[in-house]
Design an enzyme around this catalytic site. Structure first.
Site, PDB file in Angstrom:
ATOM      1  N   GLY A  46       2.151   9.762  -4.266  1.00 35.05           N
ATOM      2  CA  GLY A  46       1.834   8.969  -2.746  1.00 35.05           C
ATOM      3  C   GLY A  46       2.743   7.883  -2.649  1.00 35.05           C
ATOM      4  O   GLY A  46       3.713   7.172  -3.410  1.00 35.05           O
ATOM      5  N   GLN A  51       7.016   1.163   1.727  1.00 35.94           N
ATOM      6  CA  GLN A  51       7.743   1.146   0.447  1.00 35.94           C
ATOM      7  C   GLN A  51       9.399   1.446   0.428  1.00 35.94           C
ATOM      8  O   GLN A  51       9.907   1.415  -0.406  1.00 35.94           O
ATOM      9  CB  GLN A  51       6.894   1.891  -0.529  1.00 35.94           C
ATOM     10  CG  GLN A  51       5.749   1.500  -0.840  1.00 35.94           C
ATOM     11  CD  GLN A  51       5.034   2.345  -2.007  1.00 35.94           C
ATOM     12  OE1 GLN A  51       4.430   3.468  -1.652  1.00 35.94           O
ATOM     13  NE2 GLN A  51       5.305   2.189  -3.266  1.00 35.94           N
ATOM     14  N   CYS A  94       2.569   2.470  -9.535  1.00 38.06           N
ATOM     15  CA  CYS A  94       3.040   2.393  -8.070  1.00 38.06           C
ATOM     16  C   CYS A  94       4.541   2.401  -8.399  1.00 38.06           C
ATOM     17  O   CYS A  94       5.164   1.703  -8.959  1.00 38.06           O
ATOM     18  CB  CYS A  94       2.484   0.990  -7.556  1.00 38.06           C
ATOM     19  SG  CYS A  94       3.382   0.927  -6.003  1.00 38.06           S
ATOM     20  N   LEU A  95       5.080   3.088  -7.544  1.00 36.63           N
ATOM     21  CA  LEU A  95       6.652   3.267  -7.409  1.00 36.63           C
ATOM     22  C   LEU A  95       7.315   1.872  -7.171  1.00 36.63           C
ATOM     23  O   LEU A  95       8.408   1.816  -7.489  1.00 36.63           O
ATOM     24  CB  LEU A  95       7.019   4.229  -6.372  1.00 36.63           C
ATOM     25  CG  LEU A  95       6.807   5.825  -6.644  1.00 36.63           C
ATOM     26  CD1 LEU A  95       7.185   6.785  -5.496  1.00 36.63           C
ATOM     27  CD2 LEU A  95       7.251   6.258  -8.041  1.00 36.63           C
ATOM     28  N   HIS A 136      -5.048   3.468  -2.656  1.00 37.14           N
ATOM     29  CA  HIS A 136      -3.934   2.833  -3.057  1.00 37.14           C
ATOM     30  C   HIS A 136      -2.781   2.748  -1.869  1.00 37.14           C
ATOM     31  O   HIS A 136      -2.371   1.547  -1.715  1.00 37.14           O
ATOM     32  CB  HIS A 136      -3.451   3.360  -4.336  1.00 37.14           C
ATOM     33  CG  HIS A 136      -2.180   2.963  -5.029  1.00 37.14           C
ATOM     34  ND1 HIS A 136      -1.982   2.573  -5.952  1.00 37.14           N
ATOM     35  CD2 HIS A 136      -0.917   2.993  -4.307  1.00 37.14           C
ATOM     36  CE1 HIS A 136      -0.824   2.097  -6.258  1.00 37.14           C
ATOM     37  NE2 HIS A 136      -0.161   2.261  -5.243  1.00 37.14           N
ATOM     38  N   GLU A 137      -2.800   3.773  -1.295  1.00 41.64           N
ATOM     39  CA  GLU A 137      -1.612   3.826  -0.243  1.00 41.64           C
ATOM     40  C   GLU A 137      -2.017   2.962   0.956  1.00 41.64           C
ATOM     41  O   GLU A 137      -1.432   2.323   1.540  1.00 41.64           O
ATOM     42  CB  GLU A 137      -1.309   5.196   0.059  1.00 41.64           C
ATOM     43  CG  GLU A 137      -0.943   6.026  -0.992  1.00 41.64           C
ATOM     44  CD  GLU A 137       0.281   5.465  -1.791  1.00 41.64           C
ATOM     45  OE1 GLU A 137       1.270   4.666  -1.194  1.00 41.64           O
ATOM     46  OE2 GLU A 137       0.369   5.971  -2.896  1.00 41.64           O
ATOM     47  N   HIS A 140      -1.107  -0.542   0.663  1.00 41.10           N
ATOM     48  CA  HIS A 140       0.175  -0.671   1.017  1.00 41.10           C
ATOM     49  C   HIS A 140       0.086  -1.246   2.624  1.00 41.10           C
ATOM     50  O   HIS A 140       1.084  -2.299   2.827  1.00 41.10           O
ATOM     51  CB  HIS A 140       1.104   0.305   0.787  1.00 41.10           C
ATOM     52  CG  HIS A 140       1.427   0.255  -0.745  1.00 41.10           C
ATOM     53  ND1 HIS A 140       2.218  -0.544  -1.278  1.00 41.10           N
ATOM     54  CD2 HIS A 140       1.262   1.504  -1.580  1.00 41.10           C
ATOM     55  CE1 HIS A 140       2.442  -0.094  -2.584  1.00 41.10           C
ATOM     56  NE2 HIS A 140       1.972   0.876  -2.774  1.00 41.10           N
TER      57      HIS A 140
END
Ligand code: NI
Length: 169
Positions: A46, A51, A94-95, A136-137, A140
């Protein structure tokens, strides 16, 4: 399509609240294409636009397992219409917080409304990994990272570890 750089903590852009997309046009679709390519290359499941430094309410996702055909998904202006009282823990990563994993507890089921790649408004129920990932996304989009759900000590340790990785790279 182009690969974009993924921002990592403590980059202040990650704390920005993303703005609504007025129209799902070709520019937004090009952004989603870049995001998907960047997510696959990472690799991740995701990615939110913020990001890659674009604070717009856009998310891409692919929850296909290894060996399965790709299942790219796009979410523009997602909203949670309902969340279950029942919660479930999941070990998240998370990236933007590379190589850090920790358990976060979130509602087990949610009902979503969002716009698709074509700009159509749809509603959908989510559970399991899909529910974890979309919540989660969507965090962000509010400038919230999964480490913000952890204790201050754990959060500070995570950021310190990422800073060390960046320096070593
Ligand atoms: Ni993330």
């Amino acid at each position: 399509m182009a690969l974009r750089e993924i921002l990592v903590v403590p980059n202040p852009v990650l704390k920005q609240v993303s703005t609504r997309v007025e129209a799902v046009d070709d520019a937004i679709r090009a952004l989603m294409d870049d995001m998907l390519e960047t997510m696959y290359a990472a690799p991740g499941i995701g990615l939110a636009a913020v990001q890659i430094g674009v604070p717009k309410r856009v998310i891409v996702m692919d929850l296909a397992r290894e060996g399965e055909e790709a299942q790219p998904r796009y979410f523009v202006n997602p909203e949670i219409l309902w969340a279950s009282e029942e919660t479930a823990p999941y070990e998240e990563g998370c990236l933007s917080v590379p190589e850090i994993y920790d358990e976060v507890e979130r509602p087990a089921q949610v009902k979503l409304r969002y716009q698709t790649y074509q700009g159509e408004t749809v509603e959908e129920d989510a559970e399991g990994l899909f529910a974890v990932c979309i919540q989660h996304e969507m965090d962000h989009l509010e400038g919230v990272l999964f480490i913000d759900h952890l204790s201050r000590l754990k959060r500070e340790q995570a950021i310190k570890k990422v800073k060390k990785q960046v320096k070593a790279a």
